[in-house]
Design an enzyme around this catalytic site. Structure first.
Site, short mmCIF file in Angstrom:
data_model
loop_
_atom_site.label_atom_id
_atom_site.label_comp_id
_atom_site.label_asym_id
_atom_site.label_seq_id
_atom_site.Cartn_x
_atom_site.Cartn_y
_atom_site.Cartn_z
CE LYS A 12 -3.43 -2.61 2.55
NZ LYS A 12 -4.81 -2.60 2.93
CD GLU A 96 -6.82 -0.36 1.02
OE1 GLU A 96 -5.76 -0.08 0.42
OE2 GLU A 96 -6.86 -1.09 2.03
CD GLU A 165 -7.30 -8.28 -1.08
OE1 GLU A 165 -6.32 -8.65 -0.44
OE2 GLU A 165 -7.47 -7.09 -1.43
N GLY A 171 -7.52 -5.15 6.60
CA GLY A 171 -6.96 -4.22 7.58
C GLY A 171 -7.76 -4.10 8.85
CB SER A 209 -7.08 -9.68 8.71
OG SER A 209 -7.51 -8.33 8.75
C1 PEP Z 1 -4.78 -5.90 1.24
O1 PEP Z 1 -4.44 -4.74 1.31
O2 PEP Z 1 -4.94 -6.41 0.12
C2 PEP Z 1 -4.98 -6.67 2.47
C3 PEP Z 1 -5.45 -7.88 2.38
O3 PEP Z 1 -4.68 -6.03 3.65
P1 PEP Z 1 -4.55 -6.71 5.11
O4 PEP Z 1 -3.73 -7.97 4.93
O5 PEP Z 1 -3.84 -5.69 5.94
O6 PEP Z 1 -5.92 -7.01 5.57
#
Ligand code: PEP
Length: 247
Positions: A12, A96, A165, A171, A209
């Site tokens: 990110k 995002e 996801e 996050g 996560s």
């Molecule tokens: C991501 O940004 O694609 C993601 C899965 O973030 P996190 O692992 O922090 O949840």
């Protein structure tokens, strides 16, 4: 069928030249891993990452690309530029970007197409929000997101990586249970089978996560072929542990 797993770090908007050097050094020293490993870094760090990782086992990529070839698109970065920086992957349609930059399913598909045209593999993210899950819309949402990409890519659909996801897990520290994740991955695999002859060889990553302590059970699911890792990809020890869980 056994598919070689893939673990991708999504940095990110994090990093700095000294921090990146330490992180990449830690990842290189802890390998080799029994899976493919890549880092998707912010644009300004791509060239240096390419120099650091060239000729080694780790791959690298970007977190977005333009749907356009070139032209008057201030601030955008083309797939051709990513290819010149040696990118193997580019993340497209991260939640995002869908949420904060209003990216539509069609724009995500156009970006995936632009990436493939330059030999960069798009990692196409799909996933439902908490409200959509609670309304029982998970299947419809992820199928719609993926179908636009499949339709746009036509005979090239088999060349993408898909990342499931769930938005509520990104996050937040909330992870989909292995069963919840597997159920969606199985749906996505079935959808890919209807579109691509090589669907059983395609990789579907889970993201949301993923940590060292939950990675192994997630990666043990039949249709989970690795992970897209955000927060935990920023610390070498954590990311190494996740890569080892996939190996
Ligand atoms: C991501 O940004 O694609 C993601 C899965 O973030 P996190 O692992 O922090 O949840």
């Amino acid at each position: 069928m056994t598919r070689r797993k893939l673990v991708v770090g999504n940095w990110k908007m994090h990093g700095s030249r000294p921090a990146n050097a330490a992180l990449l050094d830690g990842l290189l020293k802890a390998g080799p891993y029994g899976c493919d490993v890549a880092v998707c870094v912010p644009f300004p760090f791509l060239s240096e990452t390419a120099v650091t990782l060239a000729g080694g086992p780790l791959r690298w990529g970007a977190q977005d690309c333009s749907a356009h070839e070139q032209g008057a698109y201030t601030g955008e970065v083309s797939a051709a530029m990513l290819a010149e920086c040696g990118c193997r992957y580019v993340i497209v349609g991260h939640s995002e970007r869908r949420a904060l930059h209003s990216e539509s399913d069609q724009l995500v598909a156009d970006k995936a197409k632009a990436a493939l045209a330059r030999g960069v593999t798009p990692i196409v993210c799909v996933g439902e929000t908490l409200a959509q899950r609670e309304a029982g819309e998970t299947e419809a949402v992820v199928k719609r997101q993926l179908s636009v990409v499949i339709h746009s890519l036509a005979h090239c659909a088999g060349e993408i990586v898909v990342a499931y996801e769930p938005v509520w897990a990104i996050g937040t520290g909330l992870t989909a249970t292995p069963e919840q994740a597997q159920a969606v991955h199985a749906l996505l695999r079935a959808q890919l089978r209807a579109a691509a002859a090589n669907a059983d060889e395609m990789k579907i990553l889970y993201g949301g996560s993923v940590k060292a302590d939950n990675a192994a059970t997630l990666f043990a699911q039949a249709d989970i072929d690795g992970g897209l890792i955000g927060g935990a990809s920023l610390k070498a020890a954590d990311f190494v542990a996740i890569c080892r869980a996939a190996g």
